[in-house]
Design a protein around this motif. Structure first.
Motif, PDB file in Angstrom:
ATOM      1  N   THR A  28      -7.480 -45.334  40.272  1.00  0.00           N
ATOM      2  CA  THR A  28      -7.874 -44.999  41.642  1.00  0.00           C
ATOM      3  C   THR A  28      -8.423 -46.210  42.387  1.00  0.00           C
ATOM      4  O   THR A  28      -8.153 -46.394  43.577  1.00  0.00           O
ATOM      5  N   SER A 184      -0.568 -37.313  45.879  1.00  0.00           N
ATOM      6  CA  SER A 184      -2.010 -37.110  45.648  1.00  0.00           C
ATOM      7  C   SER A 184      -2.666 -36.370  46.810  1.00  0.00           C
ATOM      8  O   SER A 184      -3.806 -36.650  47.175  1.00  0.00           O
ATOM      9  N   ASP A 291      -6.276 -36.721  38.425  1.00  0.00           N
ATOM     10  CA  ASP A 291      -6.790 -37.155  39.734  1.00  0.00           C
ATOM     11  C   ASP A 291      -8.267 -36.779  39.859  1.00  0.00           C
ATOM     12  O   ASP A 291      -8.617 -35.604  39.810  1.00  0.00           O
ATOM     13  N   HIS A 322      -6.102 -41.048  41.479  1.00  0.00           N
ATOM     14  CA  HIS A 322      -5.844 -40.628  42.861  1.00  0.00           C
ATOM     15  C   HIS A 322      -5.108 -41.735  43.598  1.00  0.00           C
ATOM     16  O   HIS A 322      -5.656 -42.809  43.843  1.00  0.00           O
TER      17      HIS A 322
END
Length: 349
Positions: A28, A184, A291, A322
Motif C-alpha cells: 500500500t 481497490s 487490502d 490497497h
C-alpha cells in the motif's frame, strides 16, 4: 469466467509481490515511500464544463510512440478516462504510471480531477463525493465527444472506481462508457469507513484527513461559519463525511450518504435482472483480499453471485494491499488493466 481463467486468457500471471514490498502495508505504501520516475508531463489541459459556469479539469494525453513520450502518428485505439482516489488528483503517482503504460499501448488518456482536486481546484466550488453524478455525467459526455467516435473506457483507482460505478449505474446515463475497470474500490462505503477507522489504520486515516483538509480549506467559496474550526477537530473519515461530504451533496446524514453512494446493492440488482445486465458494458473489478483500507468481503460476495453471462468479471488476488500490486515486472494491476482494455477494444472490431 473465473479470475484465474481470465488471467490465463489475457496472459497475465497471478500476482506475486516484489521484494522488499512484502505484505499488505508495504504494498500500500510503496508509491508514497518510493515513487517511480516517469517522463515529464505533456498533457493538454481540458476544462470540462459543468452547469452553473463551473468546470472540472481534465489532462489529455495522446498515445506515445516510444519511451520519449512523443505523440504517435497512428490514431488512438480508444480514449481512457482515469479517475483518482480519495485525497488524490490527476497528479497521483498511480494515475500517472497507469496513464504512461496505457499511452505506450496506443490509448489516449484523460486524467480527470474531481471537484476540488489538484490543478482544477479553482474551477469549481466545494469538494467531491463517492456519488457525484451531477459532475461526472456531464464530464463523461464531453469525454465521449473527445473520443471522436472511438471507444470511451474508464479506470477508477480506489474511490475513483466507486465514482465511475455510480455514474455508470445511473438510470439516466445509458451508454456512458464502453467498458470500466475498478481497482481497490469501495463498493460498500460503511464497511470501508469502519475499516479505515480501525486502530491499525490510524496513520493511514491521519494522512488521508490531512489531504482532505487541504482540499477543503482551499475551497474558493470558503466554508460555512464554524466549519473551519470543526474541520480542524475532525479525527476520522466518518466525521469528515458527516461534517463536509454528506451535507454538501444533499444527504441528511453520513449514514444516508454511505447507503446512497455505495454501488453494491444497485450493482447486484442490475446483475440479477437479465435485461438490466445486458445494458451494462463490460466491467472488471480488481481487489486484493488483504487490502487494509477497503474490506474485500463485498467484492468476494459479489463475485460469488456472478453467472457466465454476467458483464462483470472479478480478479481477487490473495495479496496486493490497497492499490498496490507491485510485482517483479512493475505494476501487476497496470498490466492487467491494460491487457483487459486491449481485449475490449479488439472485441469491438
Amino acid at each position: 469466467m473465473s479470475g484465474e481463467a481470465l488471467l490465463d486468457q489475457l496472459g497475465v500471471p497471478p500476482f506475486r509481490p516484489r521484494a522488499p514490498w512484502w505484505g499488505a502495508d508495504l504494498q500500500t505504501l510503496r508509491d508514497t515511500l518510493r515513487p517511480e520516475r516517469l517522463p515529464a508531463e505533456s498533457a493538454q489541459a481540458v476544462p470540462l464544463a459543468l452547469p452553473g459556469g463551473e468546470a472540472l479539469l481534465g489532462c489529455l494525453d495522446a498515445p506515445a510512440s516510444g519511451p520519449d513520450g512523443a505523440a504517435a502518428a497512428a490514431p488512438p485505439r480508444a480514449l481512457v478516462v482515469l479517475l483518482h482516489g480519495l485525497g488524490g488528483s490527476s497528479r497521483s503517482i498511480g494515475l500517472l504510471r497507469l496513464a504512461h503504460g496505457l499511452r505506450q499501448a496506443g490509448f489516449a488518456v484523460l486524467r480527470l480531477n474531481l471537484r476540488g482536486a489538484g490543478a482544477g481546484r479553482n474551477l469549481a466550488r466545494g469538494t467531491y463525493a463517492a456519488h457525484c453524478n451531477r459532475d461526472l455525467i456531464p464530464a463523461l459526455l464531453q469525454a465521449r465527444r473527445l473520443a471522436a467516435g472511438r471507444p470511451l473506457l474508464g479506470v477508477g483507482l480506489s474511490l475513483g472506481g466507486t465514482v465511475l460505478l455510480n455514474g455508470l449505474l445511473d438510470a439516466a446515463s445509458p451508454g456512458l462508457l464502453d467498458g470500466l475497470v475498478v481497482v481497490s474500490s469501495p463498493i460498500d462505503l460503511a464497511s470501508s469507513s469502519a475499516a479505515i477507522g480501525q486502530p491499525r489504520n490510524r496513520l493511514y486515516e491521519r494522512w488521508l484527513l490531512q489531504r482532505l483538509r487541504q482540499q477543503t480549506l482551499a475551497d474558493p467559496a470558503g466554508l460555512q461559519e464554524g466549519q473551519r474550526s470543526q474541520l480542524q477537530a475532525v479525527a476520522s473519515i466518518r466525521a469528515f463525511d458527516a461534517l463536509i461530504t454528506a451535507p454538501r451533496w444533499g444527504f441528511d446524514s453520513v449514514e444516508a450518504y454511505y447507503a446512497g453512494a455505495s454501488p453494491l446493492a444497485l450493482l447486484q440488482g442490475r446483475l440479477a435482472e437479465e435485461q438490466a445486465a445486458r445494458r451494462l458494458p463490460p466491467l472488471l473489478l480488481v481487489h486484493a483480499l488483504d487490502d487494509p483500507w477497503v474490506p474485500a468481503a463485498p467484492a468476494v460476495a459479489l463475485s460469488g453471485r456472478l453467472t457466465p453471462a454476467s458483464p462483470l468479471q472479478t480478479v481477487l488476488s490473495r495479496t496486493g494491499g490497497h492499490n498496490g500490486f507491485h510485482g517483479p515486472g512493475g505494476s501487476w494491476s497496470d498490466l492487467l488493466v491494460t491487457r483487459w482494455l486491449l481485449d475490449q477494444v479488439r472485441g469491438r472490431r
